[in-house]
Design a protein around this motif. Sequence first.
Motif, PDB file in Angstrom:
ATOM      1  N   ARG A  88       0.978  -1.103  -0.076  1.00 50.77           N
ATOM      2  CA  ARG A  88      -0.167   0.440   0.003  1.00 50.77           C
ATOM      3  C   ARG A  88       0.501   1.045   0.130  1.00 50.77           C
ATOM      4  O   ARG A  88       2.015   1.810   0.736  1.00 50.77           O
ATOM      5  CB  ARG A  88      -1.068   0.074   0.953  1.00 50.77           C
TER       6      ARG A  88
ATOM      7  N   ASP B 107       0.684   4.981   1.118  1.00 51.25           N
ATOM      8  CA  ASP B 107       0.037   5.963   1.046  1.00 51.25           C
ATOM      9  C   ASP B 107       0.549   7.427   1.479  1.00 51.25           C
ATOM     10  O   ASP B 107       2.202   7.270   1.557  1.00 51.25           O
ATOM     11  CB  ASP B 107      -0.466   5.303   2.651  1.00 51.25           C
TER      12      ASP B 107
ATOM     13  N   PHE C   8       0.245  11.368   1.885  1.00 52.56           N
ATOM     14  CA  PHE C   8      -0.308  12.670   3.117  1.00 52.56           C
ATOM     15  C   PHE C   8       0.112  13.986   2.256  1.00 52.56           C
ATOM     16  O   PHE C   8       1.749  14.165   1.549  1.00 52.56           O
ATOM     17  CB  PHE C   8       0.253  11.955   3.981  1.00 52.56           C
TER      18      PHE C   8
ATOM     19  N   ARG D 263      -3.621  17.557   8.450  1.00 45.31           N
ATOM     20  CA  ARG D 263      -2.952  16.740   7.723  1.00 45.31           C
ATOM     21  C   ARG D 263      -4.093  15.319   6.591  1.00 45.31           C
ATOM     22  O   ARG D 263      -5.057  15.315   7.617  1.00 45.31           O
ATOM     23  CB  ARG D 263      -2.017  15.621   8.365  1.00 45.31           C
ATOM     24  N   LYS D 264      -3.674  15.630   5.634  1.00 40.97           N
ATOM     25  CA  LYS D 264      -4.585  14.610   4.803  1.00 40.97           C
ATOM     26  C   LYS D 264      -3.859  13.183   4.424  1.00 40.97           C
ATOM     27  O   LYS D 264      -3.292  13.956   3.096  1.00 40.97           O
ATOM     28  CB  LYS D 264      -5.878  15.482   3.979  1.00 40.97           C
ATOM     29  N   LYS D 265      -4.885  12.655   4.237  1.00 41.65           N
ATOM     30  CA  LYS D 265      -3.896  11.313   3.072  1.00 41.65           C
ATOM     31  C   LYS D 265      -4.335  11.762   1.425  1.00 41.65           C
ATOM     32  O   LYS D 265      -5.753  12.571   0.945  1.00 41.65           O
ATOM     33  CB  LYS D 265      -5.092  10.038   2.993  1.00 41.65           C
TER      34      LYS D 265
ATOM     35  N   ASP E 182      -5.203  11.195  -2.988  1.00 46.53           N
ATOM     36  CA  ASP E 182      -5.056  10.347  -4.482  1.00 46.53           C
ATOM     37  C   ASP E 182      -4.200  10.503  -4.629  1.00 46.53           C
ATOM     38  O   ASP E 182      -3.963  11.613  -6.064  1.00 46.53           O
ATOM     39  CB  ASP E 182      -6.462  10.652  -4.114  1.00 46.53           C
TER      40      ASP E 182
ATOM     41  N   THR F 141      -7.856  15.255  -3.081  1.00 48.86           N
ATOM     42  CA  THR F 141      -8.581  15.430  -1.771  1.00 48.86           C
ATOM     43  C   THR F 141      -9.634  15.936  -1.503  1.00 48.86           C
ATOM     44  O   THR F 141      -9.586  16.999  -2.820  1.00 48.86           O
ATOM     45  CB  THR F 141      -7.174  15.274  -0.916  1.00 48.86           C
TER      46      THR F 141
ATOM     47  N   GLY G 273       5.165  10.125   2.713  1.00 46.78           N
ATOM     48  CA  GLY G 273       4.549   8.969   1.986  1.00 46.78           C
ATOM     49  C   GLY G 273       4.981   8.453   1.224  1.00 46.78           C
ATOM     50  O   GLY G 273       6.533   8.693   0.319  1.00 46.78           O
TER      51      GLY G 273
END
Length: 185
Positions: free
Chosen positions: A31, A33, A35, A42-44, A46, A81, A177
Amino acid sequence: MKSQPSTFSLYSFLVTIVSLLVACGITSRYRLDLFVASEDARKKVDVEQTEFVRDAALGDPFGDYKYLEGDASVAVITVTTRWDRLETERFRLLGFDEYWRCRLFLELPQPLQEGQIVLEGSSFLQLMGRYDVEAGDKIFLPVEGSCAIDSVTSKNVFFSIEGKYANRKEEPLEFSGQFKVKNAE
């Protein structure tokens, strides 16, 4: 008379549990990830799109052409995001309930091989959209950090990044990340 569980059902149960544990371990290993953070939000994100451009070098971040012909390669990663109102009250570049897009430009050496890349001088960010923000305020230059090429396969290049960026108003954005880019070969 009580019925005892059969050896076969106990064996099936144990095999199922072990299979699930192994499957969870394998999926988490791969995976990736990524950020984005600014101040206390703080946000993940895509990865929406990646592009790998051979024989190119970074251009002027504030110019129309973000990369030009050169003796390196450039990876362009577009991330997205959605931000919520509570997460973004302090930072003006992250609007509330907004579909947020940003492009990461990264210059890579040729030949492509595993190793560290210092972000200063070889990377910048461009905030997409946000027409209420001046064009120059949407460019973020690296302040500190590095990016590592973790591995290179015939299909993909895998990266890890830990970098701090700031625009000309010294508003911060951090990327951390892992991500991958399709190899151009």
